[in-house]
Each structure stands twice: as C-alpha cells, then as structure tokens.
Design a protein around this motif. Structure first.
Motif, PDB file in Angstrom:
ATOM      1  N   GLU A 182      46.903  56.147  68.592  1.00  0.00           N
ATOM      2  CA  GLU A 182      47.107  54.733  68.827  1.00  0.00           C
ATOM      3  C   GLU A 182      48.183  54.214  67.888  1.00  0.00           C
ATOM      4  O   GLU A 182      48.449  54.803  66.838  1.00  0.00           O
ATOM      5  CB  GLU A 182      45.810  53.932  68.666  1.00  0.00           C
TER       6      GLU A 182
ATOM      7  N   PHE B  64      46.708  49.669  69.707  1.00  0.00           N
ATOM      8  CA  PHE B  64      46.373  49.938  71.107  1.00  0.00           C
ATOM      9  C   PHE B  64      46.617  51.406  71.413  1.00  0.00           C
ATOM     10  O   PHE B  64      47.448  52.069  70.790  1.00  0.00           O
ATOM     11  CB  PHE B  64      47.156  49.034  72.066  1.00  0.00           C
ATOM     12  N   THR B  65      45.849  51.903  72.376  1.00  0.00           N
ATOM     13  CA  THR B  65      45.966  53.285  72.814  1.00  0.00           C
ATOM     14  C   THR B  65      46.649  53.336  74.175  1.00  0.00           C
ATOM     15  O   THR B  65      46.930  52.309  74.791  1.00  0.00           O
ATOM     16  CB  THR B  65      44.582  53.950  72.909  1.00  0.00           C
ATOM     17  N   SER B  66      46.887  54.531  74.641  1.00  0.00           N
ATOM     18  CA  SER B  66      47.536  54.720  75.937  1.00  0.00           C
ATOM     19  C   SER B  66      46.695  54.115  77.050  1.00  0.00           C
ATOM     20  O   SER B  66      45.467  54.267  77.069  1.00  0.00           O
ATOM     21  CB  SER B  66      47.742  56.209  76.199  1.00  0.00           C
ATOM     22  N   GLY B  67      47.339  53.414  77.959  1.00  0.00           N
ATOM     23  CA  GLY B  67      46.653  52.792  79.083  1.00  0.00           C
ATOM     24  C   GLY B  67      46.308  51.341  78.881  1.00  0.00           C
ATOM     25  O   GLY B  67      45.854  50.683  79.820  1.00  0.00           O
ATOM     26  N   MET B  68      46.549  50.802  77.692  1.00  0.00           N
ATOM     27  CA  MET B  68      46.192  49.416  77.421  1.00  0.00           C
ATOM     28  C   MET B  68      47.344  48.450  77.688  1.00  0.00           C
ATOM     29  O   MET B  68      47.125  47.247  77.825  1.00  0.00           O
ATOM     30  CB  MET B  68      45.719  49.264  75.969  1.00  0.00           C
ATOM     31  N   MET B  69      48.566  48.951  77.748  1.00  0.00           N
ATOM     32  CA  MET B  69      49.745  48.120  77.984  1.00  0.00           C
ATOM     33  C   MET B  69      50.439  48.564  79.264  1.00  0.00           C
ATOM     34  O   MET B  69      50.195  49.658  79.775  1.00  0.00           O
ATOM     35  CB  MET B  69      50.718  48.225  76.795  1.00  0.00           C
TER      36      MET B  69
ATOM     37  N   GLU C 124      54.514  50.472  76.988  1.00  0.00           N
ATOM     38  CA  GLU C 124      53.753  51.506  76.298  1.00  0.00           C
ATOM     39  C   GLU C 124      54.628  52.712  75.976  1.00  0.00           C
ATOM     40  O   GLU C 124      54.589  53.248  74.861  1.00  0.00           O
ATOM     41  CB  GLU C 124      52.576  51.930  77.163  1.00  0.00           C
TER      42      GLU C 124
ATOM     43  N   THR D  64      42.565  57.476  66.507  1.00  0.00           N
ATOM     44  CA  THR D  64      41.313  56.727  66.509  1.00  0.00           C
ATOM     45  C   THR D  64      40.184  57.559  65.929  1.00  0.00           C
ATOM     46  O   THR D  64      40.190  58.793  65.998  1.00  0.00           O
ATOM     47  CB  THR D  64      40.922  56.299  67.935  1.00  0.00           C
TER      48      THR D  64
END
Length: 218
Positions: free
Chosen positions: A76, A125-130, A135, A167
């Motif tokens: 993240e 934030f991690t992958s898939g959140m933006m 991203e 994370t």
C-alpha cells in the motif's frame, strides 16, 4: 428519579392487587401471558449464563488467530494529490512545485476536492481502491517523487508519493469488539442449533413451516 421509580412501583402494586381481586389472574389470557413472560425470562437467563459465557478471552484469541492466519499482506502507498479541471492548470501548478513551493500549500490553494483541506492527503490505499490511471501512476512513483499530470474521469491529478509499505493484520486490541461479537454469533448459532437438533419441533401450518425452514429457523 428515585421518587419517580417508587411511584411507578406503587402504581404497579396497587393495580396488580386490584387485578387479583377482580379474578384477572385466573383467566386463560393471563396464564398465556405468564407463560410467555416466564419463557422470555428463562431465554434471557440462558443467553447470559450459557451463550454470553462462551465469549471468553480464550475464544476471542482463538477466533482472532484464525483470522490472522488467513491474512495476506498487500503493498500500500500513501499519496497526496491535486485535482484540477485542465492539463494547463496541472502543468502550471507542477512548475510552481518544482520551483520550490510545497505540495501541501499548492494543494490547499488549487485543489478542487475535499482533500484540499488536508494538503491533498489521501492517506494509505491498496490496489483496487482508486481509479486505474491514478492507481497505476501512484504505485509507479518513488517516495517523494512528483508525477506528471494524470487524467481520470474527474480531471487532471498531480500526485506526490509520501510513503510505501506492506499492510499488516490489525492488533487484537483494536478489533476485540468485532471479534467478540463474531464469537457471540457463532456460539449462539452452535448452541441453539444443537438444542433444535435435539428437540421435537412441529409447525402445523405447512406454508409457515417451509418459510421458517428457508430462513434457517429449523
């Protein structure tokens, strides 16, 4: 408050005595109400003494350990951004930052979304959140690096990468309440399920019986 409660108790006592004198404690409806109240009180006692008693520190720890065992760390990043409507504005702001202006100051002045109040800070934030273009650009940056203008459906973004990490599972103390609630649900389902398995339950209305069974009530 004590006087009010005492008044309520006195009212209850005199009305209950009057009901007995009128023979209301001998009616069928009173017997049904009494049976219902007795079973409700017994249910609460059983729930407290058996089911809630199963939510021990050991049970909570075991449930937490099971969740943590399945936890998969993910990369993240923490980033700031400045969102503006046009690429010309984004390029102009980028030139100011390269000239020595802090990203936070520029975000507070030019940003057009809610993050301007915090200097464009998006947090971690991690992958898939933006959205994907944002991203991809954020994860490609080095810590401290400023991006070129990135276009998304919201406009043009300048991104500065603040930090990069992996994370980790939350500490037990931070999620104890949620884990305890889950243990309570699971204990209830197990104990009540066993009681139903060992009981003879007959619902005379076939349609109602099917509905109850479909909802997992049997």
């Amino acid at each position: 408050r004590r006087a009010f409660l005492l008044t309520v108790l006195i009212d209850m006592k005199v009305m209950a005595n009057a009901a007995r004198e009128a023979g209301l404690d001998q009616t069928d409806i009173f017997a049904r109400r009494l049976e219902y109240l007795e079973e409700r009180s017994l249910r609460r006692a059983y729930f407290s003494d058996v089911i809630e008693a199963g939510v021990t520190d050991e049970a909570i720890q075991a449930a937490y350990d099971e969740v943590v065992a399945d936890f998969e760390p993910q990369p993240e990043v923490r980033a700031r951004h400045i969102l503006v409507p046009t690429i010309e504005e984004a390029q102009s702001i980028r030139a100011e930052i390269e000239g020595g202006r802090s990203f936070e100051d520029a975000a507070s002045e030019y940003g057009t979304d809610g993050t301007k109040a915090t200097g464009g800070d998006l947090g971690y934030f991690t992958s898939g959140m933006m959205v994907q273009p944002f991203e991809e650009a954020a994860f490609a940056l080095e810590v401290g690096q400023l991006s070129e203008p990135i276009q998304t459906q919201f406009g043009y973004h300048l991104i500065k990468l603040e930090d990069r990490r992996v994370t980790s599972a939350p500490a037990l103390e931070g999620v104890r309440g949620q884990v305890a609630q889950q243990v309570l649900y699971e204990t209830f389902a197990r104990v009540v399920g066993e009681l139903k398995d060992n009981a003879e339950i007959e619902i005379t209305d076939p349609a109602l019986a099917a509905e109850v069974e479909a909802q997992g009530g049997l």
